[in-house]
Design a protein around this motif. Structure first.
Motif, short mmCIF file in Angstrom:
data_model
loop_
_atom_site.label_atom_id
_atom_site.label_comp_id
_atom_site.label_asym_id
_atom_site.label_seq_id
_atom_site.Cartn_x
_atom_site.Cartn_y
_atom_site.Cartn_z
N LEU A 175 0.84 -1.20 0.00
CA LEU A 175 0.00 0.00 0.00
C LEU A 175 0.88 1.25 0.00
N ALA A 176 1.95 1.23 0.80
CA ALA A 176 2.87 2.38 0.83
C ALA A 176 3.50 2.59 -0.54
N GLU A 178 2.34 1.63 -3.53
CA GLU A 178 1.34 2.07 -4.51
C GLU A 178 0.99 3.54 -4.30
N LEU A 179 0.95 3.99 -3.05
CA LEU A 179 0.70 5.41 -2.79
C LEU A 179 1.86 6.27 -3.28
N VAL A 182 1.33 6.55 -7.10
CA VAL A 182 -0.05 6.66 -7.56
C VAL A 182 -0.24 7.84 -8.51
N VAL A 190 5.80 9.69 0.65
CA VAL A 190 5.26 8.57 1.43
C VAL A 190 6.33 8.00 2.34
N TYR A 273 1.63 10.87 3.04
CA TYR A 273 1.04 9.64 3.57
C TYR A 273 2.06 8.97 4.49
N VAL A 275 2.33 5.36 6.50
CA VAL A 275 1.76 4.03 6.72
C VAL A 275 2.50 3.39 7.89
N ALA A 392 -3.52 -1.76 -5.43
CA ALA A 392 -3.37 -0.55 -6.24
C ALA A 392 -4.69 0.21 -6.33
N ALA A 395 -5.18 1.99 -3.04
CA ALA A 395 -4.33 3.19 -2.96
C ALA A 395 -4.93 4.32 -3.80
N HIS A 399 -6.22 7.94 -2.46
CA HIS A 399 -5.63 9.17 -2.98
C HIS A 399 -6.72 10.08 -3.57
#
Length: 409
Positions: A175-176, A178-179, A182, A190, A273, A275, A392, A395, A399
């Motif tokens: 997740l981190a 993909e952010l 993104v 991030v 972000y 995480v 993805a 994320a 966003h």
């Protein structure tokens, strides 16, 4: 007394160094260094190099040549530290390797080595590598450490597994990442924080060293400043900043709510972000992360242990009057769309626990384990993997939600 002694020219400063376990094992390198630089070079051992870079004499260094063979593969973490420190000081790195595995070479080159030359050295190759270093343009400074200009309003997302093996770290790491990728037009800043002081695996999943600076930061957060926080973080692929778990296993009560609050405040002030990968154990500072987080993801599976732990988790939060509305339950290895029996079991699980399972993550299979073992995000290792696609999408939705709320404000 004549003044000839006082007018004697000072020796030229050394402009390069070899770094090796024993430079005598690389006699051809000695000859080529003398041919290229005369007497304006020195020799350092591995442990000496880390100390030397902080000395005034290191300011004149143009490059270092790190010479290794297969016996040095056990020291990849230290070698990575040397390369990273040299890179941070603006010193170029030539990696000279004999009989070293491709995986080790890949890891060291990714840490910031500028050139690779095999040993025994081909004729003229060292001088050619030096010339390439001198003509190579400077790297862009886009990945500089973010300053504190986010007004402390970075989005905080926490991930905690309700049982071991439910994929919490896999979700947090991917997740981190993909952010971080993104939005290519307006890259996001991030950071991922591994709060698993005993068994945190973020460093493993991203193939990063666990650094002593992390332990030093946690040991004295009262005196933490910008430099201390920066030194504790490790950069991954110039897109993601990582606070790994400490090198050694530490008691979970070594840190308290005030320590965690300071780290969260520093991170949120510098990143869009943040995480947080939480330990599966509830600790005194779980409340600190929960109250600061915008969303608190909890991962579970379709089994009895997850169901029982989910009930206990909810009961514990309610007994302390903590905000359970921030919880988002993520079902890992969820049944496929065509598995009607599995879908029915998911519905019964949610009804019996009185929860809403808002995120269902498909089983990514062996590719997920292999990506973790190789230290790469799923997007890099298996871009079309169904689990990667779902993370993805998550994320992207987070966003887009953040952008719409910012525009509304």
């Amino acid at each position: 007394m004549t003044s000839s002694a006082t007018t004697k020219p000072e020796p030229s400063p050394i402009t390069a160094c070899t770094i090796s376990r024993d430079v005598q094992n690389f006699d051809l390198l000695i000859e080529d260094m003398e041919s290229a630089l005369g007497e304006n070079w020195g020799d350092l051992g591995f442990s000496e190099a880390l100390a030397f870079f902080s000395q005034p004499e290191a300011e004149h260094l143009e490059f270092v040549a790190i010479a290794i063979d297969e016996s040095d593969e056990d020291d990849l973490v230290m070698l990575g530290e040397i390369i990273s420190l040299a890179d941070s000081k603006g010193i170029k790195v030539i990696l000279i390797a004999e009989d070293v595995s491709p995986a080790a070479l890949h890891q060291l080159l990714r840490r910031g080595a500028d050139e690779f030359v095999p040993y025994p050295l081909p004729e003229g190759e060292l001088e050619a590598a030096i010339e390439r270093l001198r003509t190579k343009p400077e790297r862009p400074a886009a990945a500089a450490f973010p300053g504190g200009d986010s007004q402390g309003d970075g989005v905080l997302l926490a991930v905690q597994g309700l049982a071991g093996g439910t994929g919490a770290t896999t979700v947090a790491v991917n997740l981190a990442w993909e952010l971080a990728v993104v939005d290519k037009k307006a890259p996001t800043r991030v950071c991922i924080l591994d709060f698993g002081l005993q068994s945190g695996a973020v460093s493993t999943y991203l193939d990063l060293p666990r650094r002593e600076a992390v332990f030093e930061m946690w040991s004295d957060t009262d005196s933490m400043d910008e430099d201390v926080f920066h030194q504790a973080l490790t950069e991954y692929e110039e897109k993601l900043w990582v606070l790994t778990a400490p090198p050694d296993i530490l008691p979970l009560d070594m840190i308290g709510p005030q320590d965690v609050q300071r780290i969260l405040d520093y991170a949120r002030a510098r990143f869009d972000y943040v995480v947080v990968d939480m330990p599966t154990t509830l600790v005194q500072w779980t409340e600190t992360v929960l109250t600061n987080a915008q969303i608190y993801f909890t991962t579970l599976e379709l089994d009895m242990r997850s169901a029982q732990n989910a009930l206990r988790f909810k009961r514990a939060l309610r007994s302390e009057e903590l905000p359970t509305e921030k919880l988002r339950f993520c079902l890992n290895r969820a049944p496929k769309f065509t598995d009607l029996n599995g879908k029915s079991r998911v519905k019964r699980l949610a009804e019996s626990l009185e929860i809403s399972i808002e995120v269902q993550l498909p089983d990514g299979g062996r590719a997920v384990t292999q990506a973790g073992d190789h230290g790469t995000p799923l997007a890099t290792a298996a871009g079309k993997n169904p689990l990667r696609k779902e993370i993805a999408k998550l994320a992207m939705s987070l966003h887009e939600l953040g952008k719409s709320e910012a525009e509304a404000a």
